[in-house]
Design an enzyme around this catalytic site. Structure first.
Site, PDB file in Angstrom:
ATOM      1  N   ASP A   1      15.654   5.650  -8.502  1.00  9.79           N
ATOM      2  CA  ASP A   1      14.676   4.778  -7.857  1.00  9.79           C
ATOM      3  C   ASP A   1      15.402   3.472  -7.528  1.00  9.79           C
ATOM      4  OD1 ASP A   1      12.771   2.877  -7.276  1.00  9.79           O
ATOM      5  OD2 ASP A   1      11.336   3.547  -8.801  1.00  9.79           O
TER       6      ASP A   1
ATOM      7  N   LYS B   1      11.199  -1.492  -0.550  1.00  6.83           N
ATOM      8  CA  LYS B   1      11.295  -2.953  -0.453  1.00  6.83           C
ATOM      9  C   LYS B   1      12.143  -3.516   0.701  1.00  6.83           C
ATOM     10  CE  LYS B   1       9.540  -4.274  -4.897  1.00  6.83           C
ATOM     11  NZ  LYS B   1       9.399  -3.172  -5.852  1.00  6.83           N
TER      12      LYS B   1
ATOM     13  N   PHE C   1       9.680   0.933 -14.093  1.00  2.00           N
ATOM     14  CA  PHE C   1       8.544   0.738 -13.178  1.00  2.00           C
ATOM     15  C   PHE C   1       8.776   1.617 -11.953  1.00  2.00           C
ATOM     16  CE2 PHE C   1       6.292  -1.136  -9.611  1.00  2.00           C
ATOM     17  CZ  PHE C   1       5.012  -1.248 -10.143  1.00  2.00           C
TER      18      PHE C   1
HETATM   19  C1  LIG Z   1       8.367  -2.199  -6.232  1.00  2.00           C
HETATM   20  C2  LIG Z   1       8.837  -0.956  -6.895  1.00  2.00           C
HETATM   21  C3  LIG Z   1       8.121   0.260  -6.787  1.00  2.00           C
HETATM   22  C4  LIG Z   1       6.792   0.354  -6.074  1.00  2.00           C
HETATM   23  O1  LIG Z   1       6.857   0.007  -4.736  1.00  2.00           O
HETATM   24  P1  LIG Z   1       5.502  -0.256  -3.910  1.00  2.00           P
HETATM   25  O2  LIG Z   1       5.981  -0.484  -2.513  1.00  2.00           O
HETATM   26  O3  LIG Z   1       4.825  -1.427  -4.526  1.00  2.00           O
HETATM   27  O4  LIG Z   1       4.693   0.989  -4.032  1.00  2.00           O
HETATM   28  C5  LIG Z   1       8.667   1.375  -7.380  1.00  2.00           C
HETATM   29  N1  LIG Z   1       9.829   1.326  -8.050  1.00  2.00           N
HETATM   30  C6  LIG Z   1      10.541   0.190  -8.161  1.00  2.00           C
HETATM   31  C7  LIG Z   1      11.837   0.198  -8.897  1.00  2.00           C
HETATM   32  C8  LIG Z   1      10.057  -0.992  -7.602  1.00  2.00           C
HETATM   33  O5  LIG Z   1      10.736  -2.125  -7.768  1.00  2.00           O
END
Ligand SMILES: *Cc1c(COP(=O)(O)O)cnc(C)c1O
Length: 403
Positions: free
Chosen positions: A227, A256, A142
């Site tokens: 990420d 986050k 994701f």
């Molecule tokens: C939450 C998340 C995203 C997206 O972040 P947003 O602030 O919702 O755009 C991307 N990559 C990972 C691994 C995430 O957990």
């Protein structure tokens, strides 16, 4: 029986005026303190969702609140046309903590990944010409909701309604080393992965696999983008999950936990990607503003001063033991995965989403990422007592729900 959840007017207004993209739980939250939140009916919940792994300091941490107030009353936003005192200082501190060189600030996770993909694309052209533009990601990943984000996100439900996607994003099956090896040719500029897949079912890449992917990228001169939007900022018991494997990326994305509830993200670079973008090629109106930067600096300070990253490691081990106990007593736990306060509780029955609903009236906010996997991501200020309190509620909810 627990009291019935009453309907709040917010529910009706939401139904009329908000685009129906969220499957919300039937409570409206009005206040929080530490690991607790209260709804509009005055009921308290232990918060093991933490705004989806965002609220690393819990709710209403006094130093965080003071930082927001103080900077909001001084200077909130001026644009990146000018310098502001906090942005370069936060960049320095993040780069030093994370072992990276340079930072670009954003407002969210998906924007941090967009910056990473743009840097990787331009880097690819600079080293191998126009044919080097492909980005490889893994099934179950994701990476956010923008077009770049969903193109990298190898899950059909996020992609299919919005096709055609951005060209050049390729997906490799999670755990298939041979497929990765075959895919990584001269047309690939970057590999992107989450050290522990979050939304995709709390699936970790083991340390050895991470090191192997790092080595493969080095050998073929391909960038590794990590990420760490969910895994970073101390959640796994170190500043970054990749530090457990002693692997560093060429590009790192954060969001986050970075603002402790204030929207802010970052894309960090190391080595040749540092020099790829030039003036005007990328930017953000809001990104890096004094308010967000000041708050994120305060978050870094609190995480360090209060030993919260060590606490994440300690309480994570405690939770793993408590969950093993639930497994022993109920026979319903298949596996406990993850590190620190980013844990996946795998159930033997496809009841994870029902367990979430059963735990709610019992006073626990928790979350499921698949039909069998619960995601446990409490604030990093979690105490041993709150670990026990939550585990006891979770056990009751699992037992009540199981067939
Ligand atoms: C939450 C998340 C995203 C997206 O972040 P947003 O602030 O919702 O755009 C991307 N990559 C990972 C691994 C995430 O957990």
């Amino acid at each position: 029986m627990a009291p019935e959840v009453r309907v709040d007017e917010s529910f009706e207004l939401d139904a009329v005026y908000c685009l129906p993209v969220y499957g919300r739980k039937p409570i409206a939250l009005v206040r929080g303190e530490g690991c607790s939140v209260w709804d509009s009916e005055g009921r308290r919940y232990l918060d093991w969702v933490a705004g989806i792994a965002v609220d690393v300091l819990g709710h209403s941490h006094p130093r965080w609140v003071a930082a927001v107030r103080e900077q909001a009353g001084r200077l909130a936003h001026v644009s990146n046309i000018y310098y502001n005192e906090h942005q370069p200082r936060l960049a320095r501190d993040l780069a030093q903590l994370m072992g990276m060189d340079k930072v670009f600030f954003t407002n969210s996770g998906t924007e941090s990944n967009e910056a990473a993909f743009k840097i990787a694309r331009k880097w690819g052209k600079s080293v191998r010409g126009d044919s080097c533009y492909r980005v490889v990601s893994f099934t179950g990943s994701f990476h956010g909701r923008t077009f770049g984000g969903i193109s990298a996100t190898a899950q059909e439900k996020y992609q299919k309604p919005f096709a055609p996607l951005v060209p050049g994003f390729v997906h490799v099956p999670f755990g298939d080393d041979d497929a990765l090896d075959r895919e990584l040719d001269g047309t690939v500029c970057a590999v992107v992965l989450e050290p522990i897949q979050g939304e995709g079912g709390l699936r970790p890449f083991d340390n050895e696999t991470l090191r192997r992917i790092r080595a493969l990228c080095d050998e073929r001169n391909i960038l590794l983008i990590l990420d760490e939007i969910q895994t970073g900022m101390g959640r796994t018991g170190k500043w970054l999950a990749c530090q457990h494997a002693e692997v560093l990326p060429d590009i790192l994305t954060l969001a986050k936990g970075l603002g402790g509830g204030f929207p802010v993200g970052a894309c960090l670079t190391k080595g040749t990607p540092n020099e790829i973008l030039s003036v005007g090629e990328h930017g953000s109106t809001f990104g890096g503003n004094p308010l967000a930067m000041s708050v994120a600096r305060t978050v870094l300070g609190i995480l360090a001063d209060e030993g919260l990253i060590e606490n994440a490691a300690t309480q994570g081990l405690k939770l793993k033991k408590l969950f093993a106990g639930i497994g022993d007593r109920t026979g319903l736990v298949a596996d406990v995965r993850g590190m620190g306060l980013m844990l996946g509780l795998e159930l033997k029955q496809p009841i994870a989403r029902k367990v979430v609903d059963a735990a709610l009236p019992l006073g626990l906010l928790t979350n499921a990422v698949t039909d069998t996997t619960m995601r446990i991501v409490p604030p990093l200020v979690l105490t041993a007592e709150q670990a026990e309190e939550g585990a006891a509620i979770l056990e009751r909810a699992i037992v009540e729900t199981a067939a």
